[in-house]
Design a protein around this motif. Structure first.
Motif, short mmCIF file in Angstrom:
data_model
loop_
_atom_site.label_atom_id
_atom_site.label_comp_id
_atom_site.label_asym_id
_atom_site.label_seq_id
_atom_site.Cartn_x
_atom_site.Cartn_y
_atom_site.Cartn_z
N LEU A 1 49.40 44.00 48.29
CA LEU A 1 49.41 43.48 46.92
C LEU A 1 50.80 43.62 46.32
O LEU A 1 51.49 44.61 46.54
CB LEU A 1 48.41 44.26 46.06
N ARG A 2 51.20 42.62 45.55
CA ARG A 2 52.47 42.68 44.82
C ARG A 2 52.22 43.33 43.46
O ARG A 2 51.08 43.54 43.06
CB ARG A 2 53.03 41.27 44.61
N THR A 3 53.27 43.58 42.73
CA THR A 3 53.17 44.17 41.40
C THR A 3 52.20 43.37 40.55
O THR A 3 52.30 42.15 40.46
CB THR A 3 54.55 44.21 40.72
N SER A 4 51.23 44.03 39.97
CA SER A 4 50.19 43.46 39.12
C SER A 4 49.25 42.52 39.87
O SER A 4 48.50 41.78 39.26
CB SER A 4 50.79 42.72 37.91
N GLY A 5 49.26 42.57 41.18
CA GLY A 5 48.35 41.74 41.96
C GLY A 5 46.91 42.22 41.83
O GLY A 5 46.64 43.39 41.60
N ILE A 6 46.00 41.26 41.96
CA ILE A 6 44.57 41.55 41.84
C ILE A 6 43.88 41.00 43.08
O ILE A 6 44.16 39.89 43.52
CB ILE A 6 43.98 40.88 40.59
N VAL A 7 42.96 41.79 43.61
CA VAL A 7 42.11 41.32 44.71
C VAL A 7 40.67 41.71 44.38
O VAL A 7 40.42 42.79 43.83
CB VAL A 7 42.56 41.89 46.07
N VAL A 8 39.75 40.81 44.68
CA VAL A 8 38.33 41.04 44.42
C VAL A 8 37.61 41.13 45.75
O VAL A 8 37.73 40.23 46.59
CB VAL A 8 37.71 39.90 43.57
N HIS A 9 36.88 42.22 45.93
CA HIS A 9 36.06 42.41 47.12
C HIS A 9 34.60 42.36 46.69
O HIS A 9 34.23 42.93 45.67
CB HIS A 9 36.32 43.78 47.77
N ARG A 10 33.76 41.70 47.48
CA ARG A 10 32.32 41.67 47.23
C ARG A 10 31.68 42.75 48.08
O ARG A 10 31.73 42.69 49.30
CB ARG A 10 31.76 40.29 47.59
N VAL A 11 31.12 43.74 47.43
CA VAL A 11 30.50 44.87 48.13
C VAL A 11 29.07 44.49 48.48
O VAL A 11 28.28 44.16 47.60
CB VAL A 11 30.54 46.14 47.26
#
Length: 103
Positions: free
Chosen positions: A71-81
């Motif tokens: 991830l880069r600075t302020s990056g967001i990733v969404v994982h589905r649990v």
């Protein structure tokens, strides 16, 4: 852990906000342990943490869908649990969305 004052707004019921000092500069296993300790009835968790721990956690949750460069600075990733929080890391948690802001 420090609890935040109650919040409310047009988005609906007030979220529970917790500040976990253990997340600061945490390693992957530490972040995974924090997520596994999430209440079973919690539907959504926003984890804000630093690299390299947060990027490595994302990769460990989805080795195919996660960004291998991290991830880069302020990056967001969404994982589905797909399983419960306590099983996170053993049950699939594929990446469903990601965003990196640009200046």
């Amino acid at each position: 852990m420090v609890s935040a004052p109650p919040e409310s707004g047009a988005a609906g019921p007030a979220p529970q906000v917790r500040y976990e000092s253990a997340a600061y500069a945490a390693e992957t296993g530490d972040l995974l342990a924090l997520l596994r300790a999430t209440a079973p009835d919690a539907r959504t968790v926003l984890l804000v943490a630093h690299n390299p721990g947060i990027s490595l956690l994302s990769i460990s949750l989805d080795r195919v869908g996660a960004d291998r460069e991290g991830l880069r600075t302020s990056g967001i990733v969404v994982h589905r649990v797909s399983g419960g929080w306590a099983e996170l890391g053993t049950a699939p948690a594929p990446v469903t969305a990601h965003h990196t802001p640009r200046a």
